[in-house]
Design a protein around this motif. Structure first.
Motif, PDB file in Angstrom:
ATOM      1  N   ASP A  84       0.816  -1.206   0.000  1.00 37.98           N
ATOM      2  CA  ASP A  84       0.000   0.000   0.000  1.00 37.98           C
ATOM      3  C   ASP A  84       0.858   1.268   0.000  1.00 37.98           C
ATOM      4  O   ASP A  84       0.448   2.295  -0.540  1.00 37.98           O
ATOM      5  CB  ASP A  84      -0.928   0.010   1.219  1.00 37.98           C
ATOM      6  CG  ASP A  84      -1.906  -1.161   1.194  1.00 37.98           C
ATOM      7  OD1 ASP A  84      -2.208  -1.654   0.094  1.00 37.98           O
ATOM      8  OD2 ASP A  84      -2.345  -1.584   2.282  1.00 37.98           O
ATOM      9  N   CYS A  85       2.043   1.212   0.587  1.00 33.14           N
ATOM     10  CA  CYS A  85       2.901   2.394   0.694  1.00 33.14           C
ATOM     11  C   CYS A  85       3.676   2.673  -0.595  1.00 33.14           C
ATOM     12  O   CYS A  85       4.339   3.707  -0.696  1.00 33.14           O
ATOM     13  CB  CYS A  85       3.907   2.226   1.828  1.00 33.14           C
ATOM     14  SG  CYS A  85       3.148   2.310   3.463  1.00 33.14           S
TER      15      CYS A  85
ATOM     16  N   ALA B 200      17.312  -3.151   1.220  1.00 33.09           N
ATOM     17  CA  ALA B 200      16.931  -3.918   2.411  1.00 33.09           C
ATOM     18  C   ALA B 200      17.829  -5.143   2.590  1.00 33.09           C
ATOM     19  O   ALA B 200      18.232  -5.480   3.706  1.00 33.09           O
ATOM     20  CB  ALA B 200      15.464  -4.334   2.315  1.00 33.09           C
ATOM     21  N   ARG B 201      18.162  -5.806   1.480  1.00 30.51           N
ATOM     22  CA  ARG B 201      19.068  -6.966   1.562  1.00 30.51           C
ATOM     23  C   ARG B 201      20.446  -6.541   2.056  1.00 30.51           C
ATOM     24  O   ARG B 201      21.113  -7.274   2.797  1.00 30.51           O
ATOM     25  CB  ARG B 201      19.188  -7.656   0.204  1.00 30.51           C
ATOM     26  CG  ARG B 201      17.928  -8.336  -0.290  1.00 30.51           C
ATOM     27  CD  ARG B 201      18.249  -9.397  -1.349  1.00 30.51           C
ATOM     28  NE  ARG B 201      19.161  -8.913  -2.361  1.00 30.51           N
ATOM     29  CZ  ARG B 201      18.807  -8.295  -3.481  1.00 30.51           C
ATOM     30  NH1 ARG B 201      17.519  -8.043  -3.699  1.00 30.51           N
ATOM     31  NH2 ARG B 201      19.697  -7.923  -4.364  1.00 30.51           N
TER      32      ARG B 201
ATOM     33  N   VAL C  36      15.566 -10.990   5.485  1.00 32.02           N
ATOM     34  CA  VAL C  36      15.240  -9.574   5.570  1.00 32.02           C
ATOM     35  C   VAL C  36      14.013  -9.404   6.450  1.00 32.02           C
ATOM     36  O   VAL C  36      13.024 -10.126   6.299  1.00 32.02           O
ATOM     37  CB  VAL C  36      14.955  -9.001   4.165  1.00 32.02           C
ATOM     38  CG1 VAL C  36      14.556  -7.529   4.254  1.00 32.02           C
ATOM     39  CG2 VAL C  36      16.176  -9.165   3.268  1.00 32.02           C
ATOM     40  N   THR C  37      14.082  -8.449   7.374  1.00 29.90           N
ATOM     41  CA  THR C  37      12.961  -8.218   8.274  1.00 29.90           C
ATOM     42  C   THR C  37      12.180  -6.983   7.840  1.00 29.90           C
ATOM     43  O   THR C  37      12.631  -6.180   7.020  1.00 29.90           O
ATOM     44  CB  THR C  37      13.454  -8.015   9.714  1.00 29.90           C
ATOM     45  OG1 THR C  37      14.221  -6.806   9.772  1.00 29.90           O
ATOM     46  CG2 THR C  37      14.312  -9.193  10.162  1.00 29.90           C
ATOM     47  N   GLU C  38      11.005  -6.826   8.425  1.00 30.53           N
ATOM     48  CA  GLU C  38      10.168  -5.675   8.126  1.00 30.53           C
ATOM     49  C   GLU C  38      10.875  -4.371   8.477  1.00 30.53           C
ATOM     50  O   GLU C  38      10.749  -3.367   7.764  1.00 30.53           O
ATOM     51  CB  GLU C  38       8.845  -5.789   8.891  1.00 30.53           C
ATOM     52  CG  GLU C  38       7.797  -4.780   8.465  1.00 30.53           C
ATOM     53  CD  GLU C  38       6.437  -5.098   9.055  1.00 30.53           C
ATOM     54  OE1 GLU C  38       5.591  -4.185   9.093  1.00 30.53           O
ATOM     55  OE2 GLU C  38       6.222  -6.253   9.461  1.00 30.53           O
TER      56      GLU C  38
ATOM     57  N   ILE D 269      11.528  -0.948   6.157  1.00 33.02           N
ATOM     58  CA  ILE D 269      11.088   0.368   6.636  1.00 33.02           C
ATOM     59  C   ILE D 269      12.265   1.339   6.675  1.00 33.02           C
ATOM     60  O   ILE D 269      12.142   2.516   6.315  1.00 33.02           O
ATOM     61  CB  ILE D 269      10.444   0.243   8.025  1.00 33.02           C
ATOM     62  CG1 ILE D 269       9.110  -0.527   7.928  1.00 33.02           C
ATOM     63  CG2 ILE D 269      10.223   1.610   8.652  1.00 33.02           C
ATOM     64  CD1 ILE D 269       8.474  -0.811   9.271  1.00 33.02           C
ATOM     65  N   ALA D 270      13.432   0.847   7.089  1.00 34.91           N
ATOM     66  CA  ALA D 270      14.600   1.719   7.248  1.00 34.91           C
ATOM     67  C   ALA D 270      15.074   2.305   5.924  1.00 34.91           C
ATOM     68  O   ALA D 270      15.656   3.399   5.902  1.00 34.91           O
ATOM     69  CB  ALA D 270      15.731   0.942   7.917  1.00 34.91           C
ATOM     70  N   VAL D 271      14.862   1.596   4.817  1.00 36.77           N
ATOM     71  CA  VAL D 271      15.386   2.073   3.530  1.00 36.77           C
ATOM     72  C   VAL D 271      14.309   2.718   2.664  1.00 36.77           C
ATOM     73  O   VAL D 271      14.593   3.164   1.554  1.00 36.77           O
ATOM     74  CB  VAL D 271      16.051   0.926   2.750  1.00 36.77           C
ATOM     75  CG1 VAL D 271      17.251   0.397   3.516  1.00 36.77           C
ATOM     76  CG2 VAL D 271      15.068  -0.201   2.454  1.00 36.77           C
TER      77      VAL D 271
END
Length: 637
Positions: free
Chosen positions: A392-393, A409-410, A421-423, A427-429
């Motif tokens: 959605d984002c 993310a990887r 890879v975690t959620e 989110i961080a990238v």
């Protein structure tokens, strides 16, 4: 006898010499050094043994500083990933070269130890030509272009005693088509195949049908005339057109050759460009079955531009030359052409005739489910968390945007020494997100419901749904934050009324905003895909292309914005377009005013739920109409 032995030796050393050129270029700064660890990414694991062999030979020849120095060459996939064993393995090694084909093969610990990571890329025709000159052999450009399409391992294995370079090429070209078909059934882990790709819609269906037809052709079940000759892929930047071609070639199990107008033009003047063009098609035919990708196809130009253009003659000859290559007198059996563009309107219509690029297929930006699948694919299916949030984002994101998100993310996970890879990594990238205020969401909802109400009033069966977003990436424009979807094919015989309705629907968002707020925001214009711009172009076509105005003069316009070019050149046309827009705006505004209570109810609901179905619009519209009729009856009594 001596001559035959020399020629055989030439063929046998060809692949080795090409591999040596590529390795030397990659590690040249380290050749004089006595202590280093270099990681080299190679395009295909099939050639790794050859690259390992020539690396050992290269490091033990001219550039050795200490004859007792240890030289080690490794396949990254076979290395232990933890720190202790790595330190032990490389303790006594002075010069280390590691080969890999995927970033996942380089662990965080190994990455810290490496002095340089580089990529050698695939061999090019110039490498084979240079190797042939070094060996004193003759090789023409078509032979070199064909050898580029084969793994170096195949070139090396096909080099038998008594088989000179020319015969080596002929031997590779004559390999059984059954071998090609068998290769098509086996895809290395992680390789791109169309079957696993999402977001391509009709292009994917066409590609899978093509793959089946090519397999039938290789088995001799159908003739080449039953196979599609090619397509033009049209889509916004980053929508994955080039990736599509790679995946399609893998699914078909055939060679992929990539060319462009820029690459051919770099060869020199017009004559050189035309020669490069013909050589590319010749190489594709020699390597058949082949997929020939022509990237940025709109660069070839359009002969419909004015003859006063100083480059007109050059452009005409380039277009004519490419038309000859696409549709030669003897056909182009075994070669399928995929052309890509983000501006199909700039393509010369002659390219799109049967036998050339036979259809135009649009690749839209991926929908929510496609975005979810694309992100999962690029995360290597090693993800812990909920995909729905990111689906959605990422509204309005291209496939390239999602690939970069997954790659970033990887990288975070890899640097944290995690294989999954975690959620929080994703989110961080992600880019900073702007959350729309309640007032912004309501204005956006009013705008989109305005389109829906006028569209439903004029064409009740065509409305599908209405959507808005509650937040958007800070880097994205406002054009992707709302949409009203209609599903209606162009009538076989459209009349002026059909186009008048289209214009009224485009102007309805602006009319709704003005009815509720007294003004409208800038999102109605400012971009080629904006409501007002599209309405203006349709009005121009009505006046000048379809003769729905006062005159019979027909003109298609020129350039990337043909309708705009017509308006700029003709003040009378501009006035006629302005009057037509005013008429349709007033019609849309009248429909909005009559259904204003429904507009407010639906906009309030949409600003909260972010999506309305056609059924919700239909029910609300019917309820307000019944209530209005009841009030009229009551007032009469």
């Amino acid at each position: 006898m001596t001559y035959r032995m020399t020629r055989a030796k030439q063929a046998h050393n060809l692949a080795t010499l090409v591999a040596t050129m590529l390795i030397r270029r990659s590690i040249r700064p380290f050749l004089p050094a006595s202590n280093f660890i270099v990681a080299i990414e190679i395009p295909d694991r099939i050639d790794i043994d050859l690259y390992e062999m020539v690396t050992r030979q290269l490091l033990k020849r001219d550039h050795i500083l200490d004859i007792d120095d240890s030289v080690t060459v490794h396949d990254a996939a076979e290395l232990t990933q933890s720190a202790g064993p790595l330190i032990s393995k490389f303790r006594d090694a002075r010069r280390v070269v590691i080969f890999y084909t995927n970033d996942e093969e380089i662990s965080p610990d190994l990455n810290v130890m490496i002095d340089l990571r580089t990529c050698i890329g695939s061999p090019r025709a110039v490498h084979f030509m240079a190797a042939a000159r070094t060996l004193g052999a003759s090789m023409n450009e078509e032979e070199a272009a064909y050898l580029v399409t084969r793994p170096l391992r195949d070139v090396r294995l096909a080099a038998r005693p008594g088989r000179p370079i020319g015969r080596l090429v002929q031997h590779l070209q004559s390999l059984s088509r059954r071998d090609v078909e068998a290769a098509a059934k086996v895809h290395p882990p992680g390789s791109l195949v169309l079957e696993c790709m999402e977001g391509y819609g009709p292009a994917k269906n066409w590609g899978l049908q093509l793959a089946e037809d090519i397999k039938r052709w290789t088995r001799g079940e159908i003739e080449w005339r039953d196979v599609d000759r090619g397509i033009l892929l049209n889509g916004p930047p980053g929508s994955g057109k080039t990736t599509y071609a790679r995946a399609l070639a893998n699914s078909c199990g055939i060679n992929l050759i990539t060319e462009s107008a820029a690459a051919w033009q770099a060869k020199g003047h017009l004559g050189d460009m035309l020669k490069a063009m013909r050589r590319a098609f010749g190489a594709a035919r020699a390597a058949q079955p082949t997929l020939l990708l022509l990237d940025e196809f709109d660069s070839f130009g359009h002969r419909g531009v004015t003859a006063d253009d100083r480059n007109y003659d050059y452009k005409v000859q380039v277009v004519n030359g490419l038309l000859e290559c696409l549709d030669p007198s003897d056909g182009r059996e075994g070669v399928v052409v995929i052309a890509t563009t983000n501006n199909a309107a700039a393509i010369d219509p002659a390219f799109l005739r049967p036998g050339r690029l036979e259809r135009v297929i649009d690749i839209p930006l991926p929908d929510p489910e496609a975005r979810k699948a694309i992100l999962e694919f690029h995360l290597r299916h090693r993800y812990i968390g909920d995909f729905d949030h990111f689906r959605d984002c990422t509204e309005g994101w291209s496939g390239a945007d999602l690939e970069k998100l997954a790659r970033d993310a990887r990288r975070l996970a890899r640097h944290a020494a995690r294989t999954e890879v975690t959620e929080s990594d994703v989110i961080a990238v992600m880019p900073a997100v702007v959350t729309l205020t309640e007032e912004e969401r309501f204005r956006l909802a009013v705008h989109e419901v305005g389109h829906a109400i006028v569209g439903y009033s004029l064409r009740p069966d065509s409305l599908v749904k209405v959507t808005i977003t509650g937040r958007r990436p800070r880097t994205k424009s406002w054009q992707a934050i709302g949409a009203t979807q209609f599903d209606e094919a162009l009538p076989f015989m459209p009349t002026a009324r059909h186009f008048q309705d289209i214009i009224a629907i485009f102007l309805a968002g602006m009319a709704a905003e003005r009815a509720v707020f007294g003004d409208h925001f800038a999102g109605s214009g400012g971009a080629s895909s904006a409501d007002l711009v599209l309405a203006t172009d349709f009005a121009t076509m009505m006046e000048r292309t379809f003769a729905f105005g006062d005159g019979l003069l027909a003109d298609m316009g020129t350039g990337n914005r043909p309708m705009e070019s017509l308006r700029l050149a003709d003040p009378v046309l501009r006035d006629a377009v302005r009057r037509r827009l005013d008429v349709e705006y007033k019609r849309a505004a009248a429909i909005i005013e009559e259904g204003k209570s429904a507009l407010l109810r639906l906009a309030t609901r949409l600003s909260q739920s972010l999506e309305l179905s056609a059924e919700e619009v239909r029910e609300t519209f019917a309820q307000t109409r019944c209530a209005r009729q009841a009030r009229k009856r009551k007032s009469r009594t």
